[in-house]
Design an enzyme around this catalytic site. Structure first.
Site: not given
Ligand code: ZN
Ligand code: CA
Length: 379
Positions: A83, A144
């Site tokens: 992501d 993340e």
């Molecule tokens: Zn990263």
């Molecule tokens: Ca980052």
């Protein structure tokens, strides 16, 4: 060996696939196909459902394995996240003076597609050559950037490696993050009593006054070399003529030492509760454990291999600490000693983000060298 044109082409392809957090379906499908075509077993875990994306087909983490060609060699794990942050849709990469930029209206997404690119190239080279290697395990996480959510919901039982590398840090190849704190989030509501500020202030219990009293009793900022604390959000009150009955406070604590983290968190919670009690209010305080620490020594195999491999590709190894969390924290929490490696990405989370082609190439060489170096160790 690693192929510069192929690396650049792969990177440009990856950044052109939109993948903001919770919208990783398209890139996950692309990478699944790619990894399978390179001869890896690929499994998509159910993290997407657990993250509650609300999409029809939320993507999970991809967990892939390239079988080793040499017995007795330890497995190695490489991890990068799929992501990206916003603005990250319709990215038009521009190659200029040996580096890749966005067109200035979006981020580039080298964070973390530079990491993915390096891992893919290394695996490709392994397929083309007879380089001896053990099992190479790959985890491409989702979500993340919105709190390490993919890694937190990772099906870690599917991973056998006990040496891990996350490629998701600034600094060039050779930057090895061996220390990062654990973190708690603290949320509190101070509940007093509303009253007219001019007519009957005696009937009020001023939540803003109590909150400020409590916060002034706290030690915040850098508490020692491995511990920090902050109150970052405060909101409450409606008008100057009303004694405020509610204040919401949000803060955090971080430390590399779990005892110090627990103590500082408990202290902030008890100051809030006690100050409210003393002054006739109530404090509802919640603490949430966000992620475990990353703390490895020079003697840990993951670090040793990273140091040796950096030297072999002509990069100065630099062991460093960071105040932020990454997927490496979560992987360490699963019992997989994992460091975070610099990829040379610059100005991330901004529309000026860029990475040099030399760094893209260096990263691929580094991943390959780590695999080779690990193959020289015994399981
Ligand atoms: Zn990263
Ligand atoms: Ca980052």
């Amino acid at each position: 060996m690693v192929n510069r044109e192929r690396i650049l082409e792969e990177f440009l392809t990856l950044v052109k696939i939109d993948s903001p957090s919770m919208h990783e379906r398209e890139i996950a499908d692309y990478l699944k196909q790619k990894l399978s075509s390179l001869g890896l077993e690929v499994y998509e875990d159910p993290a997407g459902e657990e993250n509650g994306g609300g999409h029809t087909r939320p993507a999970g983490n991809l967990v892939a394995r390239l079988k080793g060609n040499t017995p007795g060699v330890p497995a190695v794990l490489f991890c990068a996240h799929m992501d990206t942050v916003e603005p990250g849709r319709g990215i038009q990469p521009v190659v200029r003076e040996g580096a890749v930029y966005s067109d200035g209206t979006t981020i580039l997404g080298a964070d973390d597609k530079a990491g993915i690119t390096a891992i893919l190239e290394a695996v490709r080279v392994l397929g083309e050559t007879g380089i001896p290697h053990g099992d190479v395990e790959i985890v491409f996480t989702v979500a993340e950037e919105i709190g390490l959510k993919g890694a937190k919901n990772l099906d870690a039982n599917s991973i056998t490696a006990r040496t891990g590398y996350v490629l998701d840090c600034d600094g060039e190849a050779g930057t090895i993050i061996t220390k990062a704190p654990s973190q708690y989030k603290i949320k509190a509501s101070i509940i007093g009593r509303a009253a007219h500020a001019g007519i009957s202030p005696e009937e009020g219990v001023n939540a803003i006054y109590i909150a400020s009293k409590a916060i002034s009793r706290m030690k915040l900022g850098r508490l020692d070399e491995e511990t920090t604390a902050n109150i970052g959000v405060i909101s409450g009150g409606k008008a100057t003529n009303i004694v405020p009955d509610l204040v919401n406070i949000e803060g955090e604590t971080r430390s590399i030492d779990p005892d110090k983290l627990d103590k500082q968190t408990a202290l902030m919670v008890s100051i809030l509760e006690q100050t409210a009690r003393e002054m006739g209010a109530v404090a509802n305080v919640e603490k949430e454990f966000l992620y475990p620490r990353l703390k490895l020594d020079e003697t840990d195999q993951a670090v040793q291999i990273a140091v040796e491999a950096a030297k072999k590709i002509g990069q100065e190894p630099v062991l460093a600490g960071t105040g932020g969390g990454s997927d490496a924290n979560i992987l360490n929490g699963y019992g997989i000693p994992t460091v975070n490696l610099g990829t040379g990405m610059c100005k991330v989370h901004s529309t000026e983000e860029y990475i040099t082609i030399d760094n893209l190439v260096l990263n691929a060489r580094y991943v390959l060298e780590i695999i080779r170096t690990a193959a020289g160790k015994t399981a």
